[in-house]
Enzyme design. Structure first.
Site, short mmCIF file in Angstrom:
data_model
loop_
_atom_site.label_atom_id
_atom_site.label_comp_id
_atom_site.label_asym_id
_atom_site.label_seq_id
_atom_site.Cartn_x
_atom_site.Cartn_y
_atom_site.Cartn_z
N LYS A 276 0.90 -1.17 0.11
CA LYS A 276 -0.06 0.03 -0.05
C LYS A 276 1.05 1.36 0.06
O LYS A 276 1.97 1.22 0.63
CB LYS A 276 -0.82 -0.01 1.35
N ARG A 350 -10.24 -11.75 1.14
CA ARG A 350 -11.12 -12.91 0.47
C ARG A 350 -10.36 -14.25 0.71
O ARG A 350 -11.02 -15.23 0.65
CB ARG A 350 -11.33 -12.30 -1.18
#
Length: 502
Positions: A276, A350
């Site tokens: 990030k 996920r």
């Protein structure tokens, strides 16, 4: 935690440090809400005029303080805005009362005792006021030297309720239990990631399980490898803090239904190799908010002795770019046996949820609900205060949306468009962890759906927006971790116990 008592005393006669009353916007100006009649009388019927002189308008959450006159034992009157005066025959809504009580409690930080004389039209109103006050009286000061932050309001005395009435007593007990667990979730979310990692999170669950009679099972990295949990291991292998899968169960002998709650528990998300950028990683300790909500909801179900079986699955990992970290292009073999090509290591939630969903499905619950700070796309779609709901059953999705609204949490039903599934086709594996960029939140939901057992009712709550509040506090919502979805999950468990959900 702040203490809650029900009082039979009038607001003016109650010994406290402050009295909280409600005001609203009426057709002809400021109006004093029901519950404050004795205080208004002490002001000679001029309380509204006095407050208007001080600038009060009755707007939602607006706080105005005035010194008490003779005839009121508390030295301070705090007027909190309730918004527009309801139409004739209607009372103030539960959420308006909850937010007003929260705003008042926040404004009284550092105070020992406050009497809340807000409009108590019925049991539901009493519970809303109590819950709002207890949620508003929250502070995370563990890491502040010598307790330099103001302590939260120590005691809430609710007037207008009936202490000897079973329904009011039960409402107070429920408000206390649910607020305590929302605040537990907030504490976990606010804890710095050097102290909250998968192992220490699991230890907190084990401690609570012992206290509340829950069953708990913790799979460490060796057990995960032996069991073939490739998603959880793949996300956690770049960190010095290895992952965990925690199963925590509340079992009631009278239960006829069972629910499985699955929570994403990324205790810190750097993005992994798909790192990030600066400006996007400072609050990533909150990426375990889903697991915190699930844990808290299971404990709340136990505290309330709900006649339903509730099992929480906490998929815990730290996503770091270490030398052993999963790379873009790697293929992971999941617990289900499916293979996943990892195109972006920052789409890690996920992956851990997929393994947990498959494992939860093996126990054949009546429904599975997963909770996760899953996608920035959902924040773009719904903003910072609303979570998205996806499901493999439209009626179930609608029921969750209605339940969330009832619980006082903003949510919105979202679709799972079949055409978006093709974007996750992989030339190398059974499925990729990324698809089309547009509709990214829906793509993530479609990915999760692939790992839910056949015939099992399932829903996915993407709480990426409301889980962590970076702005100024409002209502009962603090800065930092909010405990999003806890109240919704608890109400879903209650409805299941009542036979009204699944």
């Amino acid at each position: 935690m702040t203490a809650l008592t029900l009082s039979t005393s009038s607001a003016a006669a109650l010994r406290a440090d402050a009295i909280v009353i409600g005001v609203a916007k009426g057709a002809k100006g400021l109006e004093v809400a029901p519950g404050a009649e004795a205080v208004d009388e002490a002001f000679g019927g001029k309380l509204a005029a006095t407050l208007e002189t001080l600038g009060a308008s009755g707007g939602d959450g607006e706080v105005t303080k005035v010194l008490s006159p003779e005839g009121v034992k508390a030295p301070l009157v705090l007027a909190v805005g309730l918004g527009d005066t309801p139409a004739d025959g209607e009372g103030f809504g539960a959420e308006a009362l909850r937010r007003a009580a929260g705003a008042a409690a926040r404004a009284l930080s550092g105070t020992k005792k406050a009497a809340f004389a807000l409009p108590v039209a019925d049991v539901a109103a009493a519970e809303a006021i109590a819950q709002g006050a207890l949620l508003g009286a929250y502070a995370f000061t563990v890491y502040q030297e010598n307790g330099s932050g103001k302590a939260p309001l120590a005691e809430v005395a609710l007037t207008g309720a009936k202490p000897r009435d079973k329904a009011y007593k039960a409402a107070a007990e429920r408000a206390t239990a649910v607020a305590a667990e929302v605040n537990r979730a907030r504490d976990l979310i606010n804890m710095p990631p050097n102290d909250l990692h998968p192992k220490s999170f699991a230890a907190q669950v084990q401690a609570a399980a012992k206290e509340y009679g829950l069953k708990v099972e913790v799979l460490d990295e060796k057990a995960l490898a032996k069991g073939g949990y490739g998603g959880i291991l793949g996300v956690g292998q770049g960190s010095a803090n290895p992952p965990r899968l925690v199963k925590v169960s509340y079992l009631n002998p009278k239960a006829k239904k069972s629910l499985a709650f699955v929570g994403k528990g990324i205790t810190y998300d750097s993005g992994g190799i798909s790192l990030k950028p600066a400006g996007h990683n400072e609050t990533m300790k909150c990426d375990m908010s889903g697991a915190a909500a699930v844990f808290a909801a299971v404990v709340a179900s136990a505290k309330l002795a709900l006649p339903v079986n509730v099992t929480g699955w906490l998929a815990l990992a730290e996503n770091m770019p270490g030398g052993r970290a999963t790379r873009p292009g790697d293929v992971l073999k999941m617990y289900s046996g499916k293979t996943v090509e990892v195109l972006n290591t920052d789409a890690e939630g996920r992956l851990v949820l997929a393994d947990a969903l498959t494992r939860a499905s093996e126990e054949k619950p009546d429904a599975i609900i997963d909770v996760a700070t899953l996608t920035g796309a959902m924040v773009l779609a719904l903003g910072n205060r609303t979570f998205g709901i996806m499901a493999n059953d439209d009626a179930f999705r609608t029921a969750i949306h209605e339940t969330a609204t009832e619980a006082g949490e903003q949510s919105w039903p979202m679709p799972l468009p079949a055409e978006l599934r093709k974007g996750m086709d992989s030339p190398t594996a059974d499925i990729a962890n990324m698809g089309e960029r547009m509709g990214g939140g829906l793509v993530a939901g479609l990915f999760l759906k692939e790992f839910v057992g056949e015939g099992i009712t399932w829903a996915h709550l993407d709480i990426a927006g409301p889980a962590f509040h970076e702005g100024a506090p409002y209502g009962y919502t603090p800065k930092g971790g909010t405990g999003s979805a806890v109240r919704t999950l608890v109400r879903l468990a209650e409805k299941t116990a009542e036979g009204g959900l699944v």
